[in-house]
Design an enzyme around this catalytic site. Sequence first.
Site, PDB file in Angstrom:
ATOM      1  N   TYR A 194       0.969  -1.124  -0.066  1.00 22.59           N
ATOM      2  CA  TYR A 194      -0.006  -0.028  -0.114  1.00 22.59           C
ATOM      3  C   TYR A 194       0.943   1.403   0.135  1.00 22.59           C
ATOM      4  O   TYR A 194       0.337   2.347  -0.375  1.00 22.59           O
ATOM      5  CB  TYR A 194      -1.022   0.263   1.195  1.00 22.59           C
ATOM      6  CG  TYR A 194      -2.317  -0.326   0.766  1.00 22.59           C
ATOM      7  CD1 TYR A 194      -2.545  -0.826  -0.255  1.00 22.59           C
ATOM      8  CD2 TYR A 194      -3.429  -0.298   1.845  1.00 22.59           C
ATOM      9  CE1 TYR A 194      -3.876  -1.607  -0.540  1.00 22.59           C
ATOM     10  CE2 TYR A 194      -4.548  -0.716   1.556  1.00 22.59           C
ATOM     11  CZ  TYR A 194      -4.809  -1.399   0.509  1.00 22.59           C
ATOM     12  OH  TYR A 194      -6.145  -1.642   0.116  1.00 22.59           O
ATOM     13  N   LYS A 261       6.467 -13.712   5.252  1.00 25.94           N
ATOM     14  CA  LYS A 261       7.030 -14.528   4.366  1.00 25.94           C
ATOM     15  C   LYS A 261       8.675 -14.272   4.766  1.00 25.94           C
ATOM     16  O   LYS A 261       9.348 -13.899   3.836  1.00 25.94           O
ATOM     17  CB  LYS A 261       6.735 -14.145   3.165  1.00 25.94           C
ATOM     18  CG  LYS A 261       7.255 -14.818   1.812  1.00 25.94           C
ATOM     19  CD  LYS A 261       6.561 -16.307   1.626  1.00 25.94           C
ATOM     20  CE  LYS A 261       7.347 -17.071   0.755  1.00 25.94           C
ATOM     21  NZ  LYS A 261       7.007 -18.526   0.990  1.00 25.94           N
ATOM     22  N   ASP A 315       2.597 -19.231   3.367  1.00 21.04           N
ATOM     23  CA  ASP A 315       2.222 -20.162   2.280  1.00 21.04           C
ATOM     24  C   ASP A 315       1.562 -21.308   3.459  1.00 21.04           C
ATOM     25  O   ASP A 315       0.463 -21.984   3.071  1.00 21.04           O
ATOM     26  CB  ASP A 315       3.167 -20.523   1.313  1.00 21.04           C
ATOM     27  CG  ASP A 315       4.629 -20.878   2.044  1.00 21.04           C
ATOM     28  OD1 ASP A 315       4.998 -19.818   2.562  1.00 21.04           O
ATOM     29  OD2 ASP A 315       5.178 -21.649   1.704  1.00 21.04           O
ATOM     30  N   ASP A 339      -4.302  -9.358   2.666  1.00 20.21           N
ATOM     31  CA  ASP A 339      -5.474  -9.106   1.471  1.00 20.21           C
ATOM     32  C   ASP A 339      -5.655 -10.609   1.094  1.00 20.21           C
ATOM     33  O   ASP A 339      -6.839 -10.861   0.978  1.00 20.21           O
ATOM     34  CB  ASP A 339      -4.468  -8.487   0.680  1.00 20.21           C
ATOM     35  CG  ASP A 339      -5.542  -7.964  -0.680  1.00 20.21           C
ATOM     36  OD1 ASP A 339      -6.668  -8.151  -0.428  1.00 20.21           O
ATOM     37  OD2 ASP A 339      -5.267  -7.331  -1.575  1.00 20.21           O
TER      38      ASP A 339
END
Length: 448
Positions: A194, A261, A315, A339
Amino acid sequence: MKYQKIKVPSNGKRITFEKGKLNVPDNPIIPFVEGDGMGPDIWRATKRVLDAAVEKAFAGKKKIIWMEIHAGLSALKKYGNDDILPEDTLNAIREFKVAIKGPLTTPVGGFDFVCLVCAKEQNGVNGKRPEKCVKCGSEFVTKRFRSLNVGLRQILDLYACVRPVRWYKGVPCPVKRPDKLDVIVFRENTEDVYAGIEFQEGTKEAKKIISFLKNVMGKNVREDSGIGIKPISIFGTKRLVRKAINHALEQNLPSVTLVHKGNIMKFTEGAFRDWGYELAKEEYRDKIVTEQELWDEFDGKMPEGKILIKDRIADQTFQQVLLRPDEYSVFATPNLNGDYLSDACAAQVGGLGLAPGANIGDEIALFEATHGTAPKYTGMDKVNPSSLILSGVMMLKYMGWIKAGEMIENALEKTISQKTVTYDLERQMEGATKLKTSEFGEKIIENM
Ligand code: NAP
C-alpha cells in the site's frame, strides 16, 4: 466544526474518545456513505436492520442518529467539480469517530475518466471529459482517481483493516466443516504494497535504480526489470500487532498468529515477525506466552489465562486454515498477505459476499462492505446486503452495543437457514426462496 454541505442533526450527540476509551452516548450521531452502484440498495436494508435491532435490544432507550456524508457518486452530485472525496466528509469522520460506508467505484487503470454509475472507464475526446458515459449514458463521468477506499484509509490513518470470518449456518460453502473456522484478520493498512513505490520497466527512473543497485550496492538486477519497493516499519508493525493483541485480550481469545514470508524477505516480512514478538514481550509480558516458550518452559501445555503468540509463514498459513482451522483465532499480517488471507478464509466459509470489514485507526473506525459496487445490479433491489449488515454488527459491537449486534447475527443466521435468501445464495441452495434486498432485510427483522 463547520461544514460546507453537511447538516449535523440536532437530536444526537458526538461519540468521543478520551484516555484511550470510546464514550458512546445513547443517541450517537453516526455518519454514513451510501456508496455507488448497488450501494444505496444495500444501505437502505442495512439501516432498517440496524435501527430495528437497536430499538429491540434496548427497548427504545438507545437510537442511532444517522448523518449522511458523501463520497463517490453522491459527492459528485452534491459538491460537483470532481470532488469525490470532499474535505467535509473527512472532517465529519474525524469529528464523529465512528462511520459506515457502502462500496465505492475504483477505476482499474489506463483511462482518463470513469463513470461513477456503471464503473465504465473511458478516454475523453482530445483529453476533454466525455459529456455522457459511453456505456450507460449517465452524465456522472469524472476524472480518473487512484482509489477512494485506499485514499480514505491513508488520509485518516486507519492502519488496521479488520476482517472477522466465521460461518453462518446454512451458507453453502466448499469445505466439510466450515464451522471450525472462526478467525479475525488484522491486516496492516498503510505500508508494504500500500506504500509501495514502483518504477515501470524501461523508464529513466527504473534504469537509474538498477544502475545504483549495481554500481553502488553491488546487486545485480536484469536491465529489463520493473522495480517495486515495499517498506515495512517498526512503528507500523508494532501498532498493528498491538491492536491484534488488545483484541485477543478483550475478547478472551486464545492466540495471535503473525503471518509473514520472512524466510524469503528477511528485512521486511521477517522483521514484521521479529518486531511482533518484541512488542508482545515488551508490552504484554505477563499476559502472553510465545510458541517457543510453550515448548521450552511449559511442555506444550498452555498455561491458563495467557494468550499464545505464534508465527506462520504465509504459504503454510493457507494450508493451516484449511487443514487445522480451529488452531487459529487472531491473525496479524502485513498488507499483502492479509489481503489474500482474508479473502481465502471468507471463501472457505462461503462468505465472500457476506464478509464484513472495518478500517480502524487510533481513534477513528470506518466500517464497510468488503465487496464492490456490482454496477450491473444498480437500483434492482437484488443483491445480498449481508456484508454491509454484518459490518454494521461489527460497528455495534465496537460501540459496546453487543446485544443489538448479536441479535442481528442470530436473526441473519436463522433467515439463511430458513432458505429465504437473495439470488446469490438462492442459486446455490436447493429449495430456497429468492428474496429482494429489501425483503431479505425485512425477514431478518422478523426473525429478531
Ligand atoms: P464487485 O462489485 O464485488 O462484483 C463482482 C460480482 O460479485 C458481482 O457481479 C456479483 O456476482 C458478486 N457480488 C458482489 N457483491 C455482491 C452482493 N452484495 N450480493 C451478491 N453478489 C455480489 O466487483 P467488481 O465488479 O470487480 O467491481 C465493481 C466496482 O467496485 C469497481 O469499480 C471496483 O473497483 C469497486 N470495488 C469497490 C470496493 C469497495 O468499495 N470496498 C471493493 C471492491 C471493488 P454475480 O455477477 O455472479 O451475480
